[in-house]
Design an enzyme around this catalytic site. Sequence first.
Site, PDB file in Angstrom:
ATOM      1  N   THR A   1       0.856  -1.039  -0.067  1.00 21.24           N
ATOM      2  CA  THR A   1       0.068  -0.048  -0.152  1.00 21.24           C
ATOM      3  C   THR A   1       0.708   1.358  -0.036  1.00 21.24           C
ATOM      4  OG1 THR A   1      -0.205  -0.182   2.299  1.00 21.24           O
ATOM      5  CG2 THR A   1      -1.978  -0.969   1.249  1.00 21.24           C
TER       6      THR A   1
ATOM      7  N   TYR B 202      -7.560  -5.398  11.951  1.00 16.10           N
ATOM      8  CA  TYR B 202      -6.787  -4.346  12.141  1.00 16.10           C
ATOM      9  C   TYR B 202      -6.877  -4.027  13.574  1.00 16.10           C
ATOM     10  CZ  TYR B 202      -4.771   0.451  11.346  1.00 16.10           C
ATOM     11  OH  TYR B 202      -3.914   1.568  11.361  1.00 16.10           O
TER      12      TYR B 202
END
Length: 317
Positions: free
Chosen positions: A35, A145
């Site tokens: 990312t 997460y």
Amino acid sequence: MRSVVTGGAGFLGSHLVDRLLSEGHDVVVLDNLITGSLDNLSHLKGDPRLEFIEGDIADPIHVDGPVAFVFNFASPASPDDFKNYPIKVMKAGGIGTLHALGLAKAKGAKFMMASTSEVYGDPLVSPQPETYWGNVNPIGPRAVYDEAKRYSEALTMAYRHAHGVDTRIARFFNTFGPRMRLSDGRVVPNFVKQALLGEPITIYGDGSQTRSFGYYSDIIEGVYRLAISDYQEPVNLGTQEERTILEFAQAVIKAVGSTSEIVYLPAALDDPKQRRPDTTRAKTILGWEPVVPIEVGLAETIEFFRGKLVELGKLSA
Ligand code: UDP
């Protein structure tokens, strides 16, 4: 002073790299570029003080030479990433943090964990102080997460207690600014892109959920102050200014001067209904407060995304 920044090619990580270089550090960036992007470091090309290692922190980390500070900033971080890379998110926060702490221990380096307001989950108290333990669904779509970051905080404290590593924990609330990914699916890039292209602004749910949007330069200032402090408990970094997502959509439309209409789509599962930091600790311990008004940060961010859309041929210059 030589520092390692994991995730140093990412949005926040690359801004931290800039700050560390400006403070006279040599910097080693470790990033797997899933990312992150080398574009975020391209302005530093040829700078001998910057070393880039393409690698995944879920693999064992090897860095030659002395290291004074390890900043562990690597992780995919948008809700779309949680869907697209669930195992990578857990490996980055779990095994990756283990490796980053191991590196700090081996080098006798200080360590900072880039944690998140997501440790508070869908909070039942507002604003959220660091002493709040959170309200997290351990099997929901955000769990990869939230739980990885909660684990990484626990691991950071374990290394501090068991191995005497000198650790810091920063909890970032929503942060925005240039170098965010245009298509990361988060609200800032989505709304700005939609407003610039005259496309409908997509609100998930009724838009009454709140967020507090901190500008990257303020947040990085807080990171640096925390790094040079000797404070080892978690510190919230974010702005107290809380907006509903509907208000934020209207602010973006106004700032862009857009003709976009607002459309309402189904709410995202487990979407936190409110999020606002209690930043008393940062103020008291670090003398830190955000100074950039959201409108100023938004204007700079809009220009950044406008440039990206021109590069892609989606907007004319
Ligand atoms: N959101 C939205 N439209 C979008 C993207 C996000 O309404 O196109 C909402 C999302 O449901 C959440 C808030 O904006 O309530 C912030 O979402 P983001 O993905 O930026 O990050 P989060 O704070 O949820 O981690």
